[in-house]
Scaffold this motif. Structure first.
Motif, short mmCIF file in Angstrom:
data_model
loop_
_atom_site.label_atom_id
_atom_site.label_comp_id
_atom_site.label_asym_id
_atom_site.label_seq_id
_atom_site.Cartn_x
_atom_site.Cartn_y
_atom_site.Cartn_z
N ARG A 337 0.81 -1.22 0.00
CA ARG A 337 0.00 0.00 0.00
C ARG A 337 0.84 1.27 0.00
O ARG A 337 0.28 2.37 0.02
CB ARG A 337 -0.94 0.00 1.20
CG ARG A 337 -1.99 -1.09 1.13
CD ARG A 337 -2.93 -1.04 2.33
NE ARG A 337 -3.94 -2.09 2.24
CZ ARG A 337 -5.08 -1.98 1.57
NH1 ARG A 337 -5.37 -0.86 0.95
NH2 ARG A 337 -5.94 -2.98 1.54
N ALA A 338 2.15 1.15 0.02
CA ALA A 338 3.01 2.33 -0.02
C ALA A 338 4.27 1.96 -0.80
O ALA A 338 4.87 0.92 -0.53
CB ALA A 338 3.37 2.79 1.40
N PRO A 339 4.64 2.78 -1.77
CA PRO A 339 3.94 4.00 -2.18
C PRO A 339 2.66 3.71 -2.94
O PRO A 339 2.53 2.65 -3.55
CB PRO A 339 4.97 4.69 -3.09
CG PRO A 339 5.78 3.56 -3.66
CD PRO A 339 5.87 2.53 -2.57
N VAL A 340 1.72 4.66 -2.88
CA VAL A 340 0.50 4.56 -3.67
C VAL A 340 0.86 5.05 -5.07
O VAL A 340 1.28 6.18 -5.25
CB VAL A 340 -0.63 5.45 -3.09
CG1 VAL A 340 -1.94 5.15 -3.78
CG2 VAL A 340 -0.75 5.24 -1.58
N GLN A 341 0.74 4.17 -6.05
CA GLN A 341 1.24 4.51 -7.37
C GLN A 341 0.34 3.93 -8.45
O GLN A 341 -0.59 3.18 -8.17
CB GLN A 341 2.67 3.98 -7.53
CG GLN A 341 2.80 2.48 -7.29
CD GLN A 341 4.24 2.04 -7.16
OE1 GLN A 341 5.16 2.78 -7.48
NE2 GLN A 341 4.46 0.83 -6.69
N SER A 342 0.63 4.31 -9.67
CA SER A 342 -0.11 3.78 -10.80
C SER A 342 0.25 2.30 -10.97
O SER A 342 1.41 1.92 -10.78
CB SER A 342 0.26 4.55 -12.08
OG SER A 342 -0.47 4.09 -13.17
N PRO A 343 -0.73 1.44 -11.32
CA PRO A 343 -2.11 1.75 -11.67
C PRO A 343 -3.10 1.72 -10.50
O PRO A 343 -4.27 1.96 -10.69
CB PRO A 343 -2.45 0.64 -12.68
CG PRO A 343 -1.64 -0.52 -12.24
CD PRO A 343 -0.36 0.04 -11.66
N GLU A 344 -2.61 1.43 -9.26
CA GLU A 344 -3.53 1.35 -8.12
C GLU A 344 -4.25 2.67 -7.87
O GLU A 344 -5.36 2.67 -7.31
CB GLU A 344 -2.79 0.91 -6.85
CG GLU A 344 -2.44 -0.57 -6.80
CD GLU A 344 -1.14 -0.86 -7.52
OE1 GLU A 344 -0.56 0.08 -8.14
OE2 GLU A 344 -0.70 -2.03 -7.48
N ILE A 345 -3.64 3.81 -8.25
CA ILE A 345 -4.30 5.09 -7.98
C ILE A 345 -5.61 5.23 -8.76
O ILE A 345 -6.40 6.13 -8.47
CB ILE A 345 -3.36 6.28 -8.31
CG1 ILE A 345 -2.91 6.25 -9.77
CG2 ILE A 345 -2.17 6.30 -7.37
CD1 ILE A 345 -2.10 7.47 -10.17
N GLN A 346 -5.85 4.33 -9.73
CA GLN A 346 -7.14 4.35 -10.43
C GLN A 346 -8.29 4.08 -9.48
O GLN A 346 -9.44 4.43 -9.78
CB GLN A 346 -7.15 3.31 -11.54
CG GLN A 346 -6.15 3.56 -12.66
CD GLN A 346 -6.21 2.47 -13.71
OE1 GLN A 346 -7.29 2.04 -14.12
NE2 GLN A 346 -5.04 2.02 -14.16
#
Length: 444
Positions: A337-346
């Motif tokens: 869950r860290a860092p929050v990054q693409s593609p999860e930020i979708q």
């Protein structure tokens, strides 16, 4: 020919470090380093200078303030020393559990080096570690000057890029300090890291992540397992499951409950929301099963899209109280869950005033704050451990000296020093054994 793709950047980094080392070994042999106050320790380059001492002197002038800060630092480091030691003991009791034996920690997790420790992203890691070390060392220097200890030099540490800094107080003057003044000096560095961790953690959770909400309640699909029923039904990654067999899914608990009412090999309707199009789609998924438990499986890697994980103190019941909330927050990198990054930020959207910040910049700032929290917390907690040569080890040693002096006043200085040395070494070995046990224990 073997596929070197996964190892390409490791090979590049190795070549760069080797070339860097050879260049500085050559310069050292030509005696071009010593005149510039540069020393070499393997691939590590240390540059000493007198610059910066005037700044430290100016910052140290409100001596009463720094004395109070030093007293607070002793308290914070003592609390961190106890808490971190108990955490290591608790982790040691879990080593023989089936879950840990099935997935023993890798030795590279012991090293807080970006690019070596797989949990620490290189960019955020180098920046965060440099900030943490520089401020740590500067506070040592400020407390040294506040105690009228001369600062011999300040300097920077390089390994291709700057990775830290150091302040070199006069060793003789430090040894001559009263125990309490010396404890202030040692405690200032790790206490600064712990206070910075609190600051950046607060900013990350309140200023940044409080503006973030899921684009839709449910469970995110981040990938598919082998022989996945969901993949066979043409379900897409980075969509959000909102309904399973007529049961609404508003979170991970709902998802687990819904699967508890269906059976393996059964074909069930599953609804998913696609954030990229805003469309809801139904899929007929034939469920697989867990070969160990027999429970039905969709065949997905699921993500609870709730943002509670980023500000766990707002929902303590979910994490089992304050200790669970703290451990969950620190463990965000372990859970992906860290860092929050693409593609999860979708899976997330930004609201309020923060929505005015371009999304890539917002996530860059948010992730930077989290890693400044995480690396300061790790550096502060590690340095608080009662093991020489860590700062906490010197504080612990001086504390033992004070206790032995008070309760065994008749001892000769040589006897007292021998007792203190033995106790200090014993605790240092105990801490080292606890750390190594986490690597060795699960593999026995």
């Amino acid at each position: 020919m073997a596929d070197l793709g996964p190892y390409f950047w490791y090979l590049v980094a190795l070549v760069v470090v080797v070339v860097w080392t050879l260049v500085f070994v050559y310069l050292q042999q030509r005696k071009l380093l010593e005149s510039r106050n540069i020393t070499l320790a393997g691939p590590i380059v240390m540059w000493k200078t007198g610059r910066g001492r005037d700044l430290i002197d100016r910052l140290a002038r409100p001596k009463r303030f720094w004395q109070r800060f030093g007293d607070l630092s002793i308290f914070l480091v003592a609390a961190a020393m106890i808490a971190t030691t108990f955490l290591l003991v608790w982790e040691a009791t879990l080593v023989t559990s089936a879950a840990v034996r099935a997935n023993p920690p890798s030795p590279d997790l012991l090293l807080g080096i970006p690019g070596v420790n797989p949990l620490i992203p290189v960019g955020y890691g180098i920046f965060g570690l440099a900030v943490a070390i520089v401020l740590h060392e500067f506070c040592h220097g400020i407390l040294a000057r506040a105690a009228d200890v001369k600062v011999q030099s300040v300097g920077a540490i390089f390994l291709v890029v700057p990775i830290g800094a150091f302040v070199e107080p006069d060793e003789g003057e430090m040894r001559a300090l009263p125990l309490r003044k010396r404890a202030r000096l040692y405690a200032a560095g790790p206490a600064t890291n712990l206070l910075l961790a609190l600051l950046f953690g607060f900013l990350f959770s309140t200023m940044m992540l409080s503006a973030v909400t899921p684009v839709h309640a449910g469970v995110g699909v981040v990938g598919f397992t082998d022989e996945s029923g969901a993949a066979n039904a043409s379900m897409h990654a980075y969509t959000i499951i909102t309904n399973v067999n007529g049961t609404a899914v508003n979170g991970y608990t709902d998802f687990v409950d819904a699967l508890g009412h269906v059976h393996a090999n059964e074909t069930v309707p599953v609804q998913a929301y696609d954030p990229s199009t805003g469309a809801y789609t139904w899929y007929n998924v034939t469920l697989g099963y867990d070969t160990t438990t027999g429970r039905p499986l969709l065949g997905i890697y699921a993500l609870d899209v709730s943002t509670d994980y980023y500000h766990p103190f707002t929902n303590l019941d979910k994490f089992g109280g304050v200790p669970g909330a703290i451990l969950s927050y620190i463990a965000l990198p372990f859970s992906g869950r860290a860092p929050v990054q693409s593609p999860e930020i979708q899976f997330y959207q930004i609201g309020g005033p923060m929505a005015a910040i371009p999304q890539p910049l917002f996530w860059l700032l948010a992730n930077t704050m989290y890693w400044l929290f995480w690396l300061n917390a790790m550096l502060g907690a590690t340095n608080a451990l009662p093991a020489v040569p860590l700062d906490g080890g010197y504080i612990f040693r001086d504390g033992v000296t004070a206790l032995v002096t008070r309760f065994r006043a008749g001892l000769q200085p040589e006897q007292r020093d021998r007792v203190v040395r033995q106790v200090s070494y014993l605790f240092a070995l105990f801490i080292l054994a606890l750390i190594l046990w986490q690597m060795i224990g699960p593999r026995l």
